[in-house]
Design a protein around this motif. Structure first.
Motif, PDB file in Angstrom:
ATOM      1  N   LYS A   1       0.823  -1.206   0.000  1.00  0.00           N
ATOM      2  CA  LYS A   1       0.000   0.000   0.000  1.00  0.00           C
ATOM      3  C   LYS A   1       0.862   1.263   0.000  1.00  0.00           C
ATOM      4  O   LYS A   1       0.449   2.305  -0.516  1.00  0.00           O
ATOM      5  N   ALA A   2       2.043   1.164   0.588  1.00  0.00           N
ATOM      6  CA  ALA A   2       2.925   2.325   0.651  1.00  0.00           C
ATOM      7  C   ALA A   2       3.749   2.493  -0.620  1.00  0.00           C
ATOM      8  O   ALA A   2       4.243   3.582  -0.896  1.00  0.00           O
ATOM      9  N   PHE A   3       3.888   1.404  -1.385  1.00  0.00           N
ATOM     10  CA  PHE A   3       4.706   1.448  -2.593  1.00  0.00           C
ATOM     11  C   PHE A   3       3.818   1.492  -3.837  1.00  0.00           C
ATOM     12  O   PHE A   3       3.222   0.479  -4.205  1.00  0.00           O
ATOM     13  N   PRO A   4       3.713   2.642  -4.510  1.00  0.00           N
ATOM     14  CA  PRO A   4       3.011   2.671  -5.798  1.00  0.00           C
ATOM     15  C   PRO A   4       3.805   1.875  -6.834  1.00  0.00           C
ATOM     16  O   PRO A   4       4.943   1.473  -6.576  1.00  0.00           O
ATOM     17  N   ASP A   5       3.215   1.687  -8.006  1.00  0.00           N
ATOM     18  CA  ASP A   5       3.849   0.842  -9.019  1.00  0.00           C
ATOM     19  C   ASP A   5       5.244   1.325  -9.397  1.00  0.00           C
ATOM     20  O   ASP A   5       6.166   0.517  -9.586  1.00  0.00           O
ATOM     21  N   GLU A   6       5.404   2.653  -9.510  1.00  0.00           N
ATOM     22  CA  GLU A   6       6.723   3.155  -9.905  1.00  0.00           C
ATOM     23  C   GLU A   6       7.773   2.898  -8.822  1.00  0.00           C
ATOM     24  O   GLU A   6       8.946   2.643  -9.108  1.00  0.00           O
ATOM     25  N   THR A   7       7.349   2.928  -7.558  1.00  0.00           N
ATOM     26  CA  THR A   7       8.270   2.612  -6.473  1.00  0.00           C
ATOM     27  C   THR A   7       8.624   1.135  -6.480  1.00  0.00           C
ATOM     28  O   THR A   7       9.780   0.757  -6.223  1.00  0.00           O
ATOM     29  N   MET A   8       7.651   0.285  -6.789  1.00  0.00           N
ATOM     30  CA  MET A   8       7.921  -1.140  -6.865  1.00  0.00           C
ATOM     31  C   MET A   8       8.882  -1.445  -8.004  1.00  0.00           C
ATOM     32  O   MET A   8       9.761  -2.301  -7.879  1.00  0.00           O
ATOM     33  N   GLU A   9       8.747  -0.723  -9.124  1.00  0.00           N
ATOM     34  CA  GLU A   9       9.694  -0.887 -10.228  1.00  0.00           C
ATOM     35  C   GLU A   9      11.093  -0.477  -9.791  1.00  0.00           C
ATOM     36  O   GLU A   9      12.086  -1.137 -10.128  1.00  0.00           O
ATOM     37  N   ALA A  10      11.168   0.617  -9.039  1.00  0.00           N
ATOM     38  CA  ALA A  10      12.466   1.057  -8.534  1.00  0.00           C
ATOM     39  C   ALA A  10      13.047   0.028  -7.569  1.00  0.00           C
ATOM     40  O   ALA A  10      14.262  -0.218  -7.554  1.00  0.00           O
ATOM     41  N   LEU A  11      12.189  -0.589  -6.756  1.00  0.00           N
ATOM     42  CA  LEU A  11      12.638  -1.637  -5.844  1.00  0.00           C
ATOM     43  C   LEU A  11      13.226  -2.810  -6.614  1.00  0.00           C
ATOM     44  O   LEU A  11      14.267  -3.357  -6.224  1.00  0.00           O
ATOM     45  N   VAL A  12      12.571  -3.200  -7.695  1.00  0.00           N
ATOM     46  CA  VAL A  12      13.097  -4.288  -8.527  1.00  0.00           C
ATOM     47  C   VAL A  12      14.471  -3.916  -9.065  1.00  0.00           C
ATOM     48  O   VAL A  12      15.417  -4.714  -9.022  1.00  0.00           O
ATOM     49  N   ASP A  13      14.603  -2.673  -9.569  1.00  0.00           N
ATOM     50  CA  ASP A  13      15.889  -2.222 -10.108  1.00  0.00           C
ATOM     51  C   ASP A  13      16.975  -2.231  -9.042  1.00  0.00           C
ATOM     52  O   ASP A  13      18.097  -2.715  -9.273  1.00  0.00           O
ATOM     53  N   GLU A  14      16.664  -1.681  -7.868  1.00  0.00           N
ATOM     54  CA  GLU A  14      17.671  -1.587  -6.810  1.00  0.00           C
ATOM     55  C   GLU A  14      18.044  -2.966  -6.257  1.00  0.00           C
ATOM     56  O   GLU A  14      19.211  -3.232  -5.966  1.00  0.00           O
ATOM     57  N   SER A  15      17.046  -3.836  -6.129  1.00  0.00           N
ATOM     58  CA  SER A  15      17.319  -5.195  -5.641  1.00  0.00           C
ATOM     59  C   SER A  15      18.189  -5.960  -6.629  1.00  0.00           C
ATOM     60  O   SER A  15      19.129  -6.667  -6.246  1.00  0.00           O
ATOM     61  N   ALA A  16      17.877  -5.806  -7.921  1.00  0.00           N
ATOM     62  CA  ALA A  16      18.679  -6.468  -8.948  1.00  0.00           C
ATOM     63  C   ALA A  16      20.107  -5.936  -8.956  1.00  0.00           C
ATOM     64  O   ALA A  16      21.076  -6.698  -9.101  1.00  0.00           O
ATOM     65  N   ARG A  17      20.242  -4.629  -8.765  1.00  0.00           N
ATOM     66  CA  ARG A  17      21.572  -4.026  -8.727  1.00  0.00           C
ATOM     67  C   ARG A  17      22.363  -4.542  -7.522  1.00  0.00           C
ATOM     68  O   ARG A  17      23.567  -4.812  -7.615  1.00  0.00           O
ATOM     69  N   LEU A  18      21.688  -4.703  -6.395  1.00  0.00           N
ATOM     70  CA  LEU A  18      22.343  -5.205  -5.195  1.00  0.00           C
ATOM     71  C   LEU A  18      22.871  -6.626  -5.414  1.00  0.00           C
ATOM     72  O   LEU A  18      24.023  -6.932  -5.111  1.00  0.00           O
ATOM     73  N   VAL A  19      22.012  -7.492  -5.942  1.00  0.00           N
ATOM     74  CA  VAL A  19      22.402  -8.895  -6.147  1.00  0.00           C
ATOM     75  C   VAL A  19      23.470  -9.011  -7.231  1.00  0.00           C
ATOM     76  O   VAL A  19      24.446  -9.763  -7.086  1.00  0.00           O
ATOM     77  N   THR A  20      23.302  -8.244  -8.317  1.00  0.00           N
ATOM     78  CA  THR A  20      24.275  -8.293  -9.389  1.00  0.00           C
ATOM     79  C   THR A  20      25.639  -7.794  -8.916  1.00  0.00           C
ATOM     80  O   THR A  20      26.688  -8.362  -9.261  1.00  0.00           O
ATOM     81  N   GLY A  21      25.645  -6.728  -8.111  1.00  0.00           N
ATOM     82  CA  GLY A  21      26.893  -6.222  -7.567  1.00  0.00           C
ATOM     83  C   GLY A  21      27.627  -7.220  -6.710  1.00  0.00           C
ATOM     84  O   GLY A  21      28.863  -7.275  -6.703  1.00  0.00           O
ATOM     85  N   TYR A  22      26.886  -8.024  -5.973  1.00  0.00           N
ATOM     86  CA  TYR A  22      27.489  -9.075  -5.160  1.00  0.00           C
ATOM     87  C   TYR A  22      28.107 -10.172  -6.040  1.00  0.00           C
ATOM     88  O   TYR A  22      29.172 -10.699  -5.740  1.00  0.00           O
ATOM     89  N   LEU A  23      27.429 -10.484  -7.144  1.00  0.00           N
ATOM     90  CA  LEU A  23      27.851 -11.611  -7.968  1.00  0.00           C
ATOM     91  C   LEU A  23      28.918 -11.277  -8.995  1.00  0.00           C
ATOM     92  O   LEU A  23      29.806 -12.093  -9.281  1.00  0.00           O
ATOM     93  N   LYS A  24      28.825 -10.097  -9.586  1.00  0.00           N
ATOM     94  CA  LYS A  24      29.570  -9.819 -10.822  1.00  0.00           C
ATOM     95  C   LYS A  24      31.030  -9.490 -10.573  1.00  0.00           C
ATOM     96  O   LYS A  24      31.379  -8.738  -9.669  1.00  0.00           O
ATOM     97  N   ALA A  25      31.881 -10.046 -11.448  1.00  0.00           N
ATOM     98  CA  ALA A  25      33.294  -9.734 -11.395  1.00  0.00           C
ATOM     99  C   ALA A  25      33.494  -8.296 -11.873  1.00  0.00           C
ATOM    100  O   ALA A  25      32.834  -7.831 -12.803  1.00  0.00           O
ATOM    101  N   SER A  26      34.401  -7.581 -11.217  1.00  0.00           N
ATOM    102  CA  SER A  26      34.648  -6.179 -11.592  1.00  0.00           C
ATOM    103  C   SER A  26      35.524  -6.086 -12.832  1.00  0.00           C
ATOM    104  O   SER A  26      36.178  -7.028 -13.218  1.00  0.00           O
TER     105      SER A  26
END
Length: 209
Positions: free
Chosen positions: A184-209
């Motif tokens: 209820k607190a997260f509108p659709d655009e915020t949920m999209e941003a959450l997906v982006d930020e979560s993916a960035r977090l996981v990818t940053g942990y996994l990806k070789a620099s």
């Protein structure tokens, strides 16, 4: 010592009429769980809402826990179908795209009947058959582990078993809390941003620099 509740059905419905009775009982259980909660889901109440006798209920289920287990199993199947469809062909995708897709599908899976999902996640005691239920089950875990193995050359991590645990647990925690506690607190655009930020977090942990 208290006896563990029975969570397996007494028998499988084989004829159309008996399958209709079982479906009515499972549907009634799901409606009661959502509207009244686990504690109110007595066998008498379930039979009343389903429009069948308690005797008919006990022909197929030993108690309410077995009915709840049937509800959860059906819900799990719906979630897994959503997940399978959402990650089809993911093994061929590059890391950043694949991880974002997995996170987005996890959000979508948590949105499958979210009110029921909330009850399943928060109210139902983990006993018997219900101890093994989870949104991210072994099939999801194996898929993620297989993806990492096939893209090992892109990764900085060496222990893929540990990396799978870290990533799957992180994605589950983020998407579970976002959908079930903050939808209820997260509108659709915020949920999209959450997906982006979560993916960035996981990818940053996994990806070789």
């Amino acid at each position: 010592m208290a006896r563990k509740p029975l969570t397996e059905p007494r028998k499988t419905a084989s004829q159309e009429r008996s399958r209709a009775t079982v479906d009515a009982l499972i549907d009634a259980t799901a409606r009661i769980l959502v509207k009244e909660g686990f504690d109110k889901a007595s066998t008498n109440r379930i039979a009343e809402v389903a429009g069948v006798s308690v005797g008919s209920l006990y022909q197929y289920f030993p108690g309410k826990e077995a009915l709840v287990a049937a509800v959860v199993e059906r819900h799990q199947q719906e979630i897994m179908q959503t997940f399978r469809e959402g990650v089809a062909g993911i093994l061929a995708q590059p890391l950043e795209k694949a991880i974002r897709q997995i996170v987005a599908v996890a959000v979508k899976a948590h949105r499958v009947d979210p009110k029921l999902h909330h009850v399943v996640a928060e109210q139902i005691p983990r006993v018997g058959k219900l101890e093994k239920l989870a949104t991210f089950n072994s099939e999801n875990y194996t898929l993620f582990r297989t993806y990492l193995e096939s893209h090992r050359h892109e990764l900085r991590v060496d222990d893929l078993e540990l990396a799978t645990f870290v990533c799957v647990t992180s994605i589950e925690a983020l998407t579970h809390n976002a959908v079930l506690h903050y939808s209820k607190a997260f509108p659709d655009e915020t949920m999209e941003a959450l997906v982006d930020e979560s993916a960035r977090l996981v990818t940053g942990y996994l990806k070789a620099s």
